[in-house]
Scaffold this active site. Structure first.
Site, PDB file in Angstrom:
ATOM      1  CG  HIS A 130      57.620  32.237  81.147  1.00 38.18           C
ATOM      2  ND1 HIS A 130      58.381  31.089  81.405  1.00 38.18           N
ATOM      3  CD2 HIS A 130      58.182  33.250  81.134  1.00 38.18           C
ATOM      4  CE1 HIS A 130      59.721  31.637  81.734  1.00 38.18           C
ATOM      5  NE2 HIS A 130      59.692  32.818  81.479  1.00 38.18           N
ATOM      6  CG  ASP A 149      65.897  26.280  81.482  1.00 38.90           C
ATOM      7  OD1 ASP A 149      65.860  25.925  82.713  1.00 38.90           O
ATOM      8  OD2 ASP A 149      66.472  26.929  80.728  1.00 38.90           O
ATOM      9  CB  THR A 150      63.556  29.593  82.443  1.00 41.75           C
ATOM     10  OG1 THR A 150      65.031  29.071  82.240  1.00 41.75           O
ATOM     11  CG2 THR A 150      63.759  31.193  82.693  1.00 41.75           C
ATOM     12  CB  VAL A 151      59.439  30.087  86.238  1.00 36.78           C
ATOM     13  CG1 VAL A 151      58.986  28.644  86.344  1.00 36.78           C
ATOM     14  CG2 VAL A 151      60.113  30.481  87.294  1.00 36.78           C
ATOM     15  CB  VAL A 190      63.938  35.207  84.160  1.00 42.60           C
ATOM     16  CG1 VAL A 190      65.565  35.743  84.132  1.00 42.60           C
ATOM     17  CG2 VAL A 190      64.072  33.786  83.477  1.00 42.60           C
TER      18      VAL A 190
END
Length: 452
Positions: A47, A233-235, A250
């Site tokens: 993601h 926010d955040t992959v 993450v």
């Protein structure tokens, strides 16, 4: 007040009604590749953040998700560990200037980049993490190195090796272990710098009129649509290899204009990611990676909660209930107006089936998609649709899902025998309110061990 990252993305979702409705995503059978018998199997789901993705930047986000999937699959096909594959996917996501991780991350109040990252190995259950790390291009590489070093046992004089380091200590440890440093001028992109300047102006304006509730409310309502960008926010990524081992990782640049030293869920155990192989008490191997407002994810320990829930028979129902009951309606977040976050999950199990005339095949099967608002989430729940022509002699079945309470979430997925990755931008149905509604989608993949 909505803080924004420099870029955002979008993609037209499958058609659906304003209420709970179902759409089908059809994925064709992968063609059998002839030569390379040494290539191993596996599956990856990635993601690029849960938040708001504009239509204008869909291509960039889809492209980086595809590349991340391809990097992970290349590792899996070469027989690499699940942790190495998930790290490869994250490095690709961190290197993109369009994601809020690694290069191009959100800047804090001082205009500096501080990154969080973590990784977990489902086989050993070891964990590695860094928080508020500056000067390193790929924070996930440091987290993975911490995990690997921790598996070697105690240090000199019987000292316990660290699994989580922050700030200057994390930077020095990384450099001491051969991970190259990166100057701030490279880490900061023109997109992240432009977003920082816009956000600073918004903050200054908000502080001047913070006593005027009406003006502040109007500004908050409109800020998400300004400048064609939004909060991301955040992959993350989750992987299962040919042996059934799972791993999750993450990485995040954190909230825009965060206080220096702030550490979000991406670095914290049980909050940012979770991976756990099947065992005596776990019929399924599970891997989870989260995204969204770090404070909300930390206070609900969402990654661990999702992993635990996925041991239930119906993964889709279990994840939906977890997002509703343990996240949106969590008593730990009762004072929040809206609870923002998203997860990608996979679970796998070994299964035996009758022999079939099509051995050595790997198929991504049709899956139905369900988009649910909180008020109507029990209506017409989706179920997986199994293609009658694909009753394969599989040894592993992988169920993969993504869910979010944010306006949208960008994902990509790929199996070892796919020619290319598939990408999708999931969106809340029309009329649903971000922070109060849940979207959930997913599919099923059957993996076959290669014939040697």
């Amino acid at each position: 007040m909505t803080m924004e990252k420099g870029m955002s993305s979008g993609e037209g979702p499958p058609s659906r009604s304003p209420q709970a409705s179902a759409a089908k995503v059809t994925v064709k059978e992968s063609e059998i590749r002839q030569p390379c018998e040494e290539k191993r199997g596996g599956f990856v789901l990635v993601h690029a953040g849960a938040g708001y993705h504009s239509e204008s930047k869909a291509k960039e986000y889809k492209h980086v998700c595809k590349r991340a999937c391809q990097k992970a699959i290349e590792k899996l096909q070469a027989g690499a560990l699940a942790t190495d594959a998930v790290t490869a996917a994250l490095v690709e996501l961190e290197d993109s200037p369009f994601t809020n991780a690694g290069m191009g991350s959100n800047l804090n109040l001082l205009g500096e980049i501080e990154c969080d990252a973590s990784i977990m190995d489902g086989k050993s259950l070891n964990f590695g993490a860094v928080g508020a790390l500056s000067g390193i291009k790929n924070p996930v590489s440091v987290a993975n190195r911490l995990l690997c070093e921790g598996q070697k046992g105690k240090l000199s004089a019987g000292r316990i090796p660290p699994c989580f380091l922050v700030g200057e200590g994390a930077y020095r440890w990384a450099v001491d272990h051969g991970i190259p440093s990166c100057p701030p001028s490279i880490m900061t992109t023109r997109f992240s710098l432009a977003a920082f300047k816009r956000n600073k102006r918004k903050l200054e304006l908000a502080e001047k009129v913070e006593t005027d509730f009406i003006q502040l409310k109007k500004r908050r309502q409109s800020s998400a649509k300004e400048n064609d960008s939004g909060t991301l926010d955040t992959v993350g990524a989750v992987v299962v290899d040919h042996e059934g081992n799972v791993a999750a990782a993450v990485s995040s640049g954190g909230l825009a204009l965060k206080h220096p030293g702030r550490v979000g869920q991406a670095a914290l155990y049980g909050c940012g990611c979770w991976a756990e192989n099947t065992g005596a008490h776990n019929p399924y191997s599970t891997a989870v990676s989260t995204s969204g407002c770090g404070e909300h994810l930390v206070r609900t320990i969402l990654a661990r909660e999702c992993s635990h829930a996925l041991q239930a028979e119906d993964a889709h129902q279990a994840l939906l209930e977890t997002m509703q009951n343990k996240f949106i309606s969590s008593p730990f977040l009762a004072s929040e107006d809206g609870v923002l976050g998203g997860v990608i999950v996979l679970r796998s199990c070994r299964c035996s089936s009758e022999s079939d005339s099509s051995p050595n095949k790997q198929t991504l099967l049709d899956c139905s998609i369900q988009m649910c608002s909180l008020e109507s989430s029990q209506e017409g729940l989706a179920s997986y649709l199994w293609d009658e022509s694909s009753s394969l002699p599989s040894i592993k079945t992988v169920e993969f899902l993504w869910s979010h309470t944010t306006e949208s979430m960008c994902v990509g997925y790929m199996s070892a025998q796919d020619g290319k990755a598939k990408t999708h931008i999931s969106r809340l149905p029309p009329g649903a309110v971000a922070g109060q509604s849940v979207a959930i989608e997913g599919g099923v993949c059957r993996l076959e061990s290669p014939v040697n």
